[in-house]
Design a protein around this motif. Structure first.
Motif: not given
Length: 78
Positions: A29-30, A52-57
């Motif tokens: 997700l961005h 920010l670019t984040l993974g699900e965790a």
């Protein structure tokens, strides 16, 4: 593309957020946070505060932190 969604206004400043799924492995997700000031020459101009670019965790971890702070605040005010 997901549109910016306003979540707070104070005076002539509006804060907005955008969350979108990226079409890459892991489907991260961005997150993008911006402001706009109504009383400037270009009232539509955005100022990017954070991207920010984040993974699900990582996204879930950030949500837990925000919800925890909100719950603490609610407990202190009751």
């Amino acid at each position: 593309m997901t549109h910016l969604i306003p979540f707070m206004t104070a005076g002539d400043v509006t804060w907005s957020a955008q969350v979108r799924h990226l079409k890459t492995p892991g489907h991260p997700l961005h997150l993008r946070l911006t402001t706009r000031m109504a009383q400037t020459r270009d009232a539509q101009a955005e100022r990017v505060l954070l991207e920010l670019t984040l993974g699900e965790a990582e996204y879930r971890s950030l949500l837990r932190i925000l919800l925890s702070a909100l719950n603490e605040q609610a407990e202190q005010s009751s």
